[in-house]
Design an enzyme around this catalytic site. Structure first.
Site, PDB file in Angstrom:
ATOM      1  N   ASN A  39      -5.396   2.672 -12.779  1.00 59.59           N
ATOM      2  CA  ASN A  39      -4.328   1.732 -12.345  1.00 59.59           C
ATOM      3  C   ASN A  39      -3.052   2.231 -12.481  1.00 59.59           C
ATOM      4  O   ASN A  39      -2.490   2.885 -13.240  1.00 59.59           O
ATOM      5  CB  ASN A  39      -4.595   0.460 -12.985  1.00 59.59           C
ATOM      6  CG  ASN A  39      -3.568  -0.714 -12.669  1.00 59.59           C
ATOM      7  OD1 ASN A  39      -3.255  -0.932 -11.265  1.00 59.59           O
ATOM      8  ND2 ASN A  39      -2.768  -1.241 -13.557  1.00 59.59           N
ATOM      9  N   GLY A  84       0.603  -1.093   0.077  1.00 59.90           N
ATOM     10  CA  GLY A  84      -0.019  -0.093   0.085  1.00 59.90           C
ATOM     11  C   GLY A  84       0.867   1.158   0.168  1.00 59.90           C
ATOM     12  O   GLY A  84       0.346   2.252   0.488  1.00 59.90           O
ATOM     13  N   SER A  85       1.760   1.289  -0.578  1.00 58.79           N
ATOM     14  CA  SER A  85       2.569   2.522  -0.544  1.00 58.79           C
ATOM     15  C   SER A  85       2.171   3.452  -1.496  1.00 58.79           C
ATOM     16  O   SER A  85       2.101   4.678  -1.451  1.00 58.79           O
ATOM     17  CB  SER A  85       4.197   2.060  -0.945  1.00 58.79           C
ATOM     18  OG  SER A  85       4.389   1.860  -2.136  1.00 58.79           O
ATOM     19  N   ASN A  86       1.716   3.167  -2.674  1.00 59.10           N
ATOM     20  CA  ASN A  86       0.894   3.972  -3.668  1.00 59.10           C
ATOM     21  C   ASN A  86      -0.172   4.654  -3.170  1.00 59.10           C
ATOM     22  O   ASN A  86      -0.605   5.988  -3.274  1.00 59.10           O
ATOM     23  CB  ASN A  86       0.703   3.265  -4.959  1.00 59.10           C
ATOM     24  CG  ASN A  86       1.924   3.348  -5.883  1.00 59.10           C
ATOM     25  OD1 ASN A  86       2.328   4.308  -6.496  1.00 59.10           O
ATOM     26  ND2 ASN A  86       2.593   2.122  -5.993  1.00 59.10           N
ATOM     27  N   ARG A 125     -15.370 -15.431  -9.820  1.00 59.03           N
ATOM     28  CA  ARG A 125     -15.039 -13.914  -9.679  1.00 59.03           C
ATOM     29  C   ARG A 125     -16.120 -12.946  -9.877  1.00 59.03           C
ATOM     30  O   ARG A 125     -16.010 -11.800  -9.391  1.00 59.03           O
ATOM     31  CB  ARG A 125     -14.166 -13.793 -11.282  1.00 59.03           C
ATOM     32  CG  ARG A 125     -12.969 -14.596 -10.947  1.00 59.03           C
ATOM     33  CD  ARG A 125     -12.020 -14.311 -12.136  1.00 59.03           C
ATOM     34  NE  ARG A 125     -10.674 -14.758 -12.012  1.00 59.03           N
ATOM     35  CZ  ARG A 125      -9.492 -14.389 -11.233  1.00 59.03           C
ATOM     36  NH1 ARG A 125      -9.753 -13.431 -10.807  1.00 59.03           N
ATOM     37  NH2 ARG A 125      -8.647 -15.124 -11.566  1.00 59.03           N
ATOM     38  N   GLU A 127       6.614   6.384  -9.028  1.00 59.11           N
ATOM     39  CA  GLU A 127       5.026   5.896  -9.024  1.00 59.11           C
ATOM     40  C   GLU A 127       4.443   6.903  -8.073  1.00 59.11           C
ATOM     41  O   GLU A 127       3.146   7.202  -8.236  1.00 59.11           O
ATOM     42  CB  GLU A 127       4.961   4.398  -8.512  1.00 59.11           C
ATOM     43  CG  GLU A 127       5.455   3.225  -9.583  1.00 59.11           C
ATOM     44  CD  GLU A 127       5.223   1.982  -9.006  1.00 59.11           C
ATOM     45  OE1 GLU A 127       3.791   1.733  -8.571  1.00 59.11           O
ATOM     46  OE2 GLU A 127       5.772   1.106  -9.158  1.00 59.11           O
ATOM     47  N   ARG A 146      -5.567  -8.833  -8.602  1.00 61.04           N
ATOM     48  CA  ARG A 146      -6.600  -9.508  -8.860  1.00 61.04           C
ATOM     49  C   ARG A 146      -7.227  -9.112 -10.159  1.00 61.04           C
ATOM     50  O   ARG A 146      -7.435  -7.894 -10.275  1.00 61.04           O
ATOM     51  CB  ARG A 146      -7.519  -9.449  -7.701  1.00 61.04           C
ATOM     52  CG  ARG A 146      -8.351 -10.775  -7.584  1.00 61.04           C
ATOM     53  CD  ARG A 146      -9.292 -10.862  -6.535  1.00 61.04           C
ATOM     54  NE  ARG A 146     -10.469 -11.891  -7.114  1.00 61.04           N
ATOM     55  CZ  ARG A 146     -10.292 -13.211  -7.149  1.00 61.04           C
ATOM     56  NH1 ARG A 146      -9.232 -13.984  -6.815  1.00 61.04           N
ATOM     57  NH2 ARG A 146     -11.280 -13.932  -7.275  1.00 61.04           N
ATOM     58  N   HIS A 150       0.664   0.770 -12.980  1.00 61.11           N
ATOM     59  CA  HIS A 150       1.681  -0.525 -13.618  1.00 61.11           C
ATOM     60  C   HIS A 150       2.996  -0.012 -13.466  1.00 61.11           C
ATOM     61  O   HIS A 150       3.557   0.930 -13.985  1.00 61.11           O
ATOM     62  CB  HIS A 150       0.975  -0.968 -14.850  1.00 61.11           C
ATOM     63  CG  HIS A 150       1.912  -2.016 -15.309  1.00 61.11           C
ATOM     64  ND1 HIS A 150       1.745  -3.275 -14.890  1.00 61.11           N
ATOM     65  CD2 HIS A 150       3.013  -2.226 -16.444  1.00 61.11           C
ATOM     66  CE1 HIS A 150       2.453  -4.202 -15.599  1.00 61.11           C
ATOM     67  NE2 HIS A 150       3.262  -3.685 -16.462  1.00 61.11           N
TER      68      HIS A 150
END
Ligand code: GAR
Length: 219
Positions: free
Chosen positions: A110, A14-16, A68, A177, A94, A112
């Site tokens: 997101n 969870g650093s972002n 899912r 990031e 996920r 990446h």
């Protein structure tokens, strides 16, 4: 201007997420982080979020087996309960169903750890080294059903050093990031990012930070 209600989806450190929470502490930031959701009960980022006074929820994917759609349905119910307007995936490991992704189209982003479209998927830093890449980095993009393929909002780059390991390279990319994700969310929350022919156009004042290069002599 009312701030957009944002949920961050995590699976781990969870650093972002922490970088987004930090940016959103500024009352002038156009988004507020109202929820952090994890598919893993042991995600370390949950503690960080709670310490910052943010509501957390666990939707444990193990409870849904291979179903899912049922997992995504449970997540969707939580997001509706918190009246979420924008979703940020931050190390959320996920795959989401097409139905869920399509529902959030244009409202889910997101980060990446590579310069897309290069190095989609996992192990991006080792693969960049193996390929002899001289420049590597991170990308914030809209999420579409195809993995790591959505319109690119912002990228940050680092030059690769001759003596880099996957770990040293990952650390420099991670610092990038943490810089570009809050900038990208700001643009999206301000409604300044339009997708035209599958590519992002940013309205208004030019954003010098939309592409950043960190030279190899900087930490
Ligand atoms: C980050 O490097 C992020 O870019 C990556 O996982 C890490 C999560 O770290 N995401 C992916 O690989 C998505 N496919 P964090 O939990 O400390 O933000």
């Amino acid at each position: 201007m009312s701030r957009k209600r944002v949920a961050i989806l995590i699976s781990g450190r969870g650093s972002n997420m922490a970088a987004l929470i930090e940016a959103a502490k500024d009352k002038n930031y156009p988004a507020e982080i109202v929820l952090v959701a994890s598919n893993r009960p042991d995600a370390a980022g949950l503690d960080t979020a709670q310490a910052a006074g943010i509501a957390t929820v666990v939707v444990d994917h193990k409870a849904y087996g291979k179903d899912r759609a049922a997992f995504d349905g449970a997540m969707q119910a939580v997001l509706e309960q918190y009246r979420i307007e924008l979703l940020c995936l931050a190390g959320f490991m996920r795959l989401l169903t097409d139905g869920f992704v399509n529902h959030w189209q244009g409202r889910m982003i997101n980060i990446h750890p590579a310069l897309l479209p290069a190095f989609k998927g996992l192990d991006t830093h080792q693969r960049a080294l193996d390929a002899g890449a001289k420049v590597h980095g991170a990308t914030v993009h809209f999420v579409v059903p195809e993995m790591d393929a959505g319109p690119i909002i912002m990228q940050g780059a680092v030059t690769v050093r001759a003596d880099d390991s996957a770990q040293t390279l990952a650390a420099r990319v991670l610092a990038v990031e943490h810089r570009i994700y809050p900038l990208a969310l700001k643009l999206v929350a301000e409604g300044r990012v339009r997708v035209v022919d599958g590519r992002c156009r940013i309205d208004g004042t030019p954003v010098p930070d939309a592409a950043q290069l960190v030279p190899s002599d900087q930490p």
